[in-house]
Design a protein around this motif. Sequence first.
Motif, short mmCIF file in Angstrom:
data_model
loop_
_atom_site.label_atom_id
_atom_site.label_comp_id
_atom_site.label_asym_id
_atom_site.label_seq_id
_atom_site.Cartn_x
_atom_site.Cartn_y
_atom_site.Cartn_z
N CYS A 126 0.84 -1.20 0.00
CA CYS A 126 0.00 0.00 0.00
C CYS A 126 0.88 1.25 0.00
O CYS A 126 1.80 1.36 0.82
N PRO A 127 0.63 2.22 -0.90
CA PRO A 127 1.43 3.45 -0.89
C PRO A 127 1.15 4.32 0.34
O PRO A 127 1.95 5.17 0.68
N CYS A 128 0.05 4.06 1.03
CA CYS A 128 -0.34 4.85 2.19
C CYS A 128 0.27 4.30 3.47
O CYS A 128 0.99 4.99 4.19
N CYS A 129 0.00 3.02 3.79
CA CYS A 129 0.41 2.44 5.08
C CYS A 129 1.51 1.40 4.94
O CYS A 129 1.96 0.85 5.93
N LYS A 156 -7.20 -5.72 -9.40
CA LYS A 156 -7.23 -4.53 -8.55
C LYS A 156 -6.83 -4.92 -7.14
O LYS A 156 -7.25 -5.97 -6.65
N TYR A 157 -6.07 -4.06 -6.48
CA TYR A 157 -5.62 -4.33 -5.12
C TYR A 157 -5.94 -3.15 -4.21
O TYR A 157 -5.92 -2.00 -4.65
N ALA A 158 -6.20 -3.48 -2.93
CA ALA A 158 -6.43 -2.46 -1.92
C ALA A 158 -5.94 -3.01 -0.58
O ALA A 158 -5.89 -4.22 -0.37
N SER A 159 -5.61 -2.11 0.34
CA SER A 159 -5.13 -2.51 1.66
C SER A 159 -6.31 -2.66 2.61
O SER A 159 -7.17 -1.80 2.68
N ARG A 160 -6.34 -3.76 3.34
CA ARG A 160 -7.43 -3.97 4.31
C ARG A 160 -7.32 -2.97 5.47
O ARG A 160 -8.32 -2.50 5.98
N LEU A 161 -6.09 -2.64 5.90
CA LEU A 161 -5.90 -1.70 7.00
C LEU A 161 -6.41 -0.31 6.60
O LEU A 161 -7.14 0.33 7.36
N CYS A 162 -6.06 0.16 5.40
CA CYS A 162 -6.55 1.46 4.93
C CYS A 162 -8.05 1.43 4.75
O CYS A 162 -8.73 2.43 4.95
N ASP A 163 -8.56 0.27 4.36
CA ASP A 163 -10.00 0.14 4.14
C ASP A 163 -10.77 0.36 5.45
O ASP A 163 -11.84 0.95 5.47
N ARG A 164 -10.19 -0.10 6.57
CA ARG A 164 -10.86 0.04 7.86
C ARG A 164 -10.57 1.37 8.53
O ARG A 164 -11.43 1.92 9.21
N THR A 165 -9.35 1.91 8.38
CA THR A 165 -8.96 3.05 9.19
C THR A 165 -8.81 4.36 8.43
O THR A 165 -9.04 5.42 9.00
N ALA A 166 -8.44 4.32 7.19
CA ALA A 166 -8.15 5.56 6.46
C ALA A 166 -9.42 6.21 5.93
O ALA A 166 -10.46 5.56 5.80
N LEU A 167 -9.30 7.50 5.61
CA LEU A 167 -10.44 8.22 5.04
C LEU A 167 -10.72 7.76 3.62
O LEU A 167 -11.86 7.63 3.21
N ASN A 168 -9.68 7.54 2.85
CA ASN A 168 -9.87 7.01 1.50
C ASN A 168 -8.87 5.88 1.29
O ASN A 168 -7.74 5.95 1.72
N THR A 169 -9.32 4.85 0.62
CA THR A 169 -8.50 3.67 0.39
C THR A 169 -7.92 3.74 -1.01
O THR A 169 -8.66 3.83 -1.99
N PRO A 170 -6.57 3.72 -1.13
CA PRO A 170 -6.00 3.72 -2.48
C PRO A 170 -6.24 2.37 -3.15
O PRO A 170 -6.04 1.32 -2.55
N ILE A 171 -6.71 2.42 -4.38
CA ILE A 171 -6.95 1.21 -5.17
C ILE A 171 -5.94 1.22 -6.31
O ILE A 171 -5.84 2.20 -7.06
N VAL A 172 -5.18 0.14 -6.43
CA VAL A 172 -4.14 0.04 -7.45
C VAL A 172 -4.58 -1.04 -8.44
O VAL A 172 -4.89 -2.16 -8.04
N THR A 173 -4.59 -0.70 -9.73
CA THR A 173 -4.96 -1.63 -10.79
C THR A 173 -3.74 -1.90 -11.64
O THR A 173 -2.98 -0.97 -11.96
#
Length: 190
Positions: free
Chosen positions: A124-127, A157-174
């Motif tokens: 994840c580029p965020c977390c 497509k990929y997304a982080s489960r941690l960002c999905d639960r805690t972050a305001l927006n979840t980065p989605i990478v395709t």
Amino acid sequence: MSRRPTTHELEALIAAHAAELAALKAENEKLAQRVLHLEEQLRLERLRRYAPKSETLKERIFNEAEQAAAESRDDDDVEAVAVPDTGLREAPKPAPKTRGRKPLPDDLPRQRVEHDLGEDQKDCPCCRNRMHRMGETVTEQLHVEVKASVLQHVRFKYASRLCDRTALNTPIVTAPMPAQPLPGSVATPS
């Protein structure tokens, strides 16, 4: 000593006020008619601009010819003439217009080409946690060699489960699609 006005002077004063009042009422009526006219023009302009372009409007513009025809039907009391059956089928209703490109035929064979992110890109580029696969995007192209087939490009497509639960927006990478000779087309290089 102040002089009291005579009855003739009072009657003349009352007549002048009555004339002035009548002129004001006439002007008020004229302005009210102008306001009604402008409101009607505004309503018609809004109808012309924003209303559906179909003739089957629920709230239609008043049509004097339709009213006259309805009144003449009521007055005549003539029974409707039965139309003879011609034996022809009713005309089929046209299919509703659909937007976009028509899908490729289902009877063509399909080859699945999968495009995935590299292992180093699945963080994840965020977390910086590992991302999970959350879906895929399928793009179809018409591939013609000796025999026509359909290439299905599947981009995960990929997304982080941690960002999905805690972050305001979840980065989605395709996963990226390889460069195409004709972008936006269903044709392959072949």
